[in-house]
Design an enzyme around this catalytic site. Structure first.
Site, PDB file in Angstrom:
ATOM      1  N   HIS A   1      86.274 118.910  42.511  1.00  4.19           N
ATOM      2  CA  HIS A   1      86.608 118.880  41.078  1.00  4.19           C
ATOM      3  C   HIS A   1      86.507 120.264  40.435  1.00  4.19           C
ATOM      4  O   HIS A   1      86.353 120.373  39.234  1.00  4.19           O
ATOM      5  CB  HIS A   1      85.696 117.895  40.332  1.00  4.19           C
ATOM      6  CG  HIS A   1      85.991 116.463  40.653  1.00  4.19           C
ATOM      7  ND1 HIS A   1      85.299 115.412  40.119  1.00  4.19           N
ATOM      8  CD2 HIS A   1      86.928 115.910  41.451  1.00  4.19           C
ATOM      9  CE1 HIS A   1      85.783 114.275  40.598  1.00  4.19           C
ATOM     10  NE2 HIS A   1      86.770 114.554  41.417  1.00  4.19           N
TER      11      HIS A   1
ATOM     12  N   ASP B   1      78.543 122.111  39.279  1.00  6.34           N
ATOM     13  CA  ASP B   1      77.401 122.912  38.817  1.00  6.34           C
ATOM     14  C   ASP B   1      77.065 124.123  39.686  1.00  6.34           C
ATOM     15  O   ASP B   1      76.174 124.900  39.336  1.00  6.34           O
ATOM     16  CB  ASP B   1      76.162 122.013  38.674  1.00  6.34           C
ATOM     17  CG  ASP B   1      75.811 121.260  39.956  1.00  6.34           C
ATOM     18  OD1 ASP B   1      76.088 121.785  41.050  1.00  6.34           O
ATOM     19  OD2 ASP B   1      75.265 120.149  39.861  1.00  6.34           O
TER      20      ASP B   1
ATOM     21  N   CYS C   1      93.978 128.231  32.275  1.00  2.00           N
ATOM     22  CA  CYS C   1      94.909 127.871  31.225  1.00  2.00           C
ATOM     23  C   CYS C   1      96.195 127.440  31.930  1.00  2.00           C
ATOM     24  O   CYS C   1      96.876 128.233  32.554  1.00  2.00           O
ATOM     25  CB  CYS C   1      95.170 129.091  30.349  1.00  2.00           C
ATOM     26  SG  CYS C   1      96.330 128.723  29.058  1.00  2.00           S
TER      27      CYS C   1
ATOM     28  N   ARG D   1      77.205 108.088  34.793  1.00  2.00           N
ATOM     29  CA  ARG D   1      77.203 106.628  34.658  1.00  2.00           C
ATOM     30  C   ARG D   1      75.838 105.956  34.747  1.00  2.00           C
ATOM     31  O   ARG D   1      75.760 104.732  34.675  1.00  2.00           O
ATOM     32  CB  ARG D   1      78.155 106.020  35.698  1.00  2.00           C
ATOM     33  CG  ARG D   1      79.591 106.385  35.398  1.00  2.00           C
ATOM     34  CD  ARG D   1      80.568 105.861  36.425  1.00  2.00           C
ATOM     35  NE  ARG D   1      81.916 106.289  36.080  1.00  2.00           N
ATOM     36  CZ  ARG D   1      82.419 107.498  36.322  1.00  2.00           C
ATOM     37  NH1 ARG D   1      81.700 108.404  36.949  1.00  2.00           N
ATOM     38  NH2 ARG D   1      83.649 107.806  35.949  1.00  2.00           N
TER      39      ARG D   1
ATOM     40  N   SER E   1     111.469 115.912  39.366  1.00  2.00           N
ATOM     41  CA  SER E   1     110.333 115.173  38.799  1.00  2.00           C
ATOM     42  C   SER E   1     110.781 114.483  37.521  1.00  2.00           C
ATOM     43  O   SER E   1     111.480 115.083  36.692  1.00  2.00           O
ATOM     44  CB  SER E   1     109.167 116.119  38.474  1.00  2.00           C
ATOM     45  OG  SER E   1     108.203 115.427  37.705  1.00  2.00           O
TER      46      SER E   1
HETATM   47  P1  NAD Z   1      78.292 109.195  38.496  1.00  2.00           P
HETATM   48  O1  NAD Z   1      77.607 109.600  37.238  1.00  2.00           O
HETATM   49  O2  NAD Z   1      79.440 108.271  38.425  1.00  2.00           O
HETATM   50  O3  NAD Z   1      77.246 108.523  39.492  1.00  2.00           O
HETATM   51  C1  NAD Z   1      76.029 109.149  39.807  1.00  2.00           C
HETATM   52  C2  NAD Z   1      75.256 108.193  40.694  1.00  2.00           C
HETATM   53  O4  NAD Z   1      74.108 108.874  41.146  1.00  2.00           O
HETATM   54  C3  NAD Z   1      74.807 106.944  39.955  1.00  2.00           C
HETATM   55  O5  NAD Z   1      75.254 105.802  40.672  1.00  2.00           O
HETATM   56  C4  NAD Z   1      73.266 107.042  39.960  1.00  2.00           C
HETATM   57  O6  NAD Z   1      72.638 105.791  40.172  1.00  2.00           O
HETATM   58  C5  NAD Z   1      73.005 107.963  41.133  1.00  2.00           C
HETATM   59  N1  NAD Z   1      71.831 108.820  40.962  1.00  2.00           N
HETATM   60  C6  NAD Z   1      71.443 109.476  39.832  1.00  2.00           C
HETATM   61  N2  NAD Z   1      70.351 110.230  40.092  1.00  2.00           N
HETATM   62  C7  NAD Z   1      70.071 110.047  41.408  1.00  2.00           C
HETATM   63  C8  NAD Z   1      69.072 110.581  42.252  1.00  2.00           C
HETATM   64  N3  NAD Z   1      68.165 111.461  41.822  1.00  2.00           N
HETATM   65  N4  NAD Z   1      69.060 110.172  43.551  1.00  2.00           N
HETATM   66  C9  NAD Z   1      69.980 109.282  44.013  1.00  2.00           C
HETATM   67  N5  NAD Z   1      70.945 108.752  43.244  1.00  2.00           N
HETATM   68  C10 NAD Z   1      71.000 109.153  41.949  1.00  2.00           C
HETATM   69  O7  NAD Z   1      78.661 110.551  39.260  1.00  2.00           O
HETATM   70  P2  NAD Z   1      79.741 110.790  40.400  1.00  2.00           P
HETATM   71  O8  NAD Z   1      79.856 109.632  41.328  1.00  2.00           O
HETATM   72  O9  NAD Z   1      79.477 112.159  40.968  1.00  2.00           O
HETATM   73  O10 NAD Z   1      81.035 110.834  39.456  1.00  2.00           O
HETATM   74  C11 NAD Z   1      81.886 111.817  39.543  1.00  2.00           C
HETATM   75  C12 NAD Z   1      82.000 112.713  38.302  1.00  2.00           C
HETATM   76  O11 NAD Z   1      80.784 113.176  37.718  1.00  2.00           O
HETATM   77  C13 NAD Z   1      82.683 113.963  38.790  1.00  2.00           C
HETATM   78  O12 NAD Z   1      83.823 114.164  38.019  1.00  2.00           O
HETATM   79  C14 NAD Z   1      81.672 115.102  38.555  1.00  2.00           C
HETATM   80  O13 NAD Z   1      82.338 116.324  38.301  1.00  2.00           O
HETATM   81  C15 NAD Z   1      80.940 114.579  37.369  1.00  2.00           C
HETATM   82  N6  NAD Z   1      79.639 115.134  37.020  1.00  2.00           N
HETATM   83  C16 NAD Z   1      79.129 116.252  37.651  1.00  2.00           C
HETATM   84  C17 NAD Z   1      77.904 116.741  37.276  1.00  2.00           C
HETATM   85  C18 NAD Z   1      77.390 117.978  37.957  1.00  2.00           C
HETATM   86  O14 NAD Z   1      78.183 118.873  38.328  1.00  2.00           O
HETATM   87  N7  NAD Z   1      76.085 118.076  38.187  1.00  2.00           N
HETATM   88  C19 NAD Z   1      77.160 116.106  36.306  1.00  2.00           C
HETATM   89  C20 NAD Z   1      77.718 114.969  35.660  1.00  2.00           C
HETATM   90  C21 NAD Z   1      78.962 114.493  36.044  1.00  2.00           C
END
Ligand code: NAD
Length: 197
Positions: A121, A106, A129, A38, A142
């Site tokens: 997650h 990750d 599957c 996001r 259900s």
């Molecule tokens: P999100 O993308 O909604 O939010 C990430 C937040 O981190 C943002 O608000 C951003 O401002 C902040 N941010 C980014 N870089 C930063 C940094 N270096 N230091 C501090 N803050 C930082 O992610 P979320 O809240 O984890 O949303 C959940 C979903 O994202 C999950 O489903 C997850 O599996 C997935 N996701 C995971 C990965 C991964 O495994 N690395 C990558 C992308 C998305």
């Protein structure tokens, strides 16, 4: 308060309020080169989540969703833990962090040496599957209205399995089920257990 004063304050809280649990999200891994969802530079700035990250998108066009995930998995597997992941592993080793609860898939916490990691997650280690091997999916009590579970009968039928339903009210899969019973769950399952003795 300046950053170093805030970090000192945070350190005091960590010591004073044991046990401490870490909750991490995609932001901890952006410094490993993995985009989050996001942020302005995140994945959803380029891709519409409704088209790539929902169970209905997957059912509509699995190839499209797998192709999107293949790109993501490639980026995830080549990434390395950063100093944030390593710091948390060190704090756990020193007894100051009890566990890490992460939304990330990750595996970087584990690779950095954290031992108590709860991957809420899941992870890129495995994909399942859904119920693909079931010869029979017996649904008890259900309405089969709420996804993702409501998709399991379809998955079972597509893979060649059968569906049977024990439920007071109708469900969308009554027509596809090979057996449907409007009886109560308790008496039906107890009778089934007796019948299978
Ligand atoms: P999100 O993308 O909604 O939010 C990430 C937040 O981190 C943002 O608000 C951003 O401002 C902040 N941010 C980014 N870089 C930063 C940094 N270096 N230091 C501090 N803050 C930082 O992610 P979320 O809240 O984890 O949303 C959940 C979903 O994202 C999950 O489903 C997850 O599996 C997935 N996701 C995971 C990965 C991964 O495994 N690395 C990558 C992308 C998305």
């Amino acid at each position: 308060m300046r950053m170093d004063a805030k970090v000192r304050r945070l350190g005091e809280v960590v010591r004073a309020r044991q046990p401490s649990v870490l909750l991490t999200g995609a932001g901890i891994s952006t410094e490993s080169g993995i985009p989050d969802f996001r942020s302005p530079s995140g994945i959803w700035a380029q891709y519409d989540p409704m088209e790539y990250a929902t169970i209905s998108a997957f059912r509509r066009d699995p190839r499209k969703v797998w192709e999107f995930y293949a790109l993501r998995f490639e980026a995830l597997t080549s990434a390395e833990p950063n100093e944030g992941h390593r710091a948390l592993a060190e704090l756990e080793g020193r007894g100051l962090v009890r566990a890490v609860v992460t939304q990330n898939i990750d595996t970087l916490h584990e690779r950095a040496g954290s031992r108590e990691v709860v991957e809420v997650h899941g992870s890129i280690r495995e994909a399942e599957c859904l119920a693909g091997e079931a010869g029979l999916l017996l649904v008890v009590g259900s309405s089969l209205e709420v996804h993702p579970v409501a998709g399991l009968p379809d998955t079972t039928l597509t893979a060649g399995g059968e569906v049977a339903i024990v439920n007071h009210s109708p469900t969308p899969y009554d027509g596809a089920a090979s057996l449907r019973m409007e009886s109560g769950a308790g008496e039906t399952l107890a009778a089934l257990a007796d019948a299978l003795c």
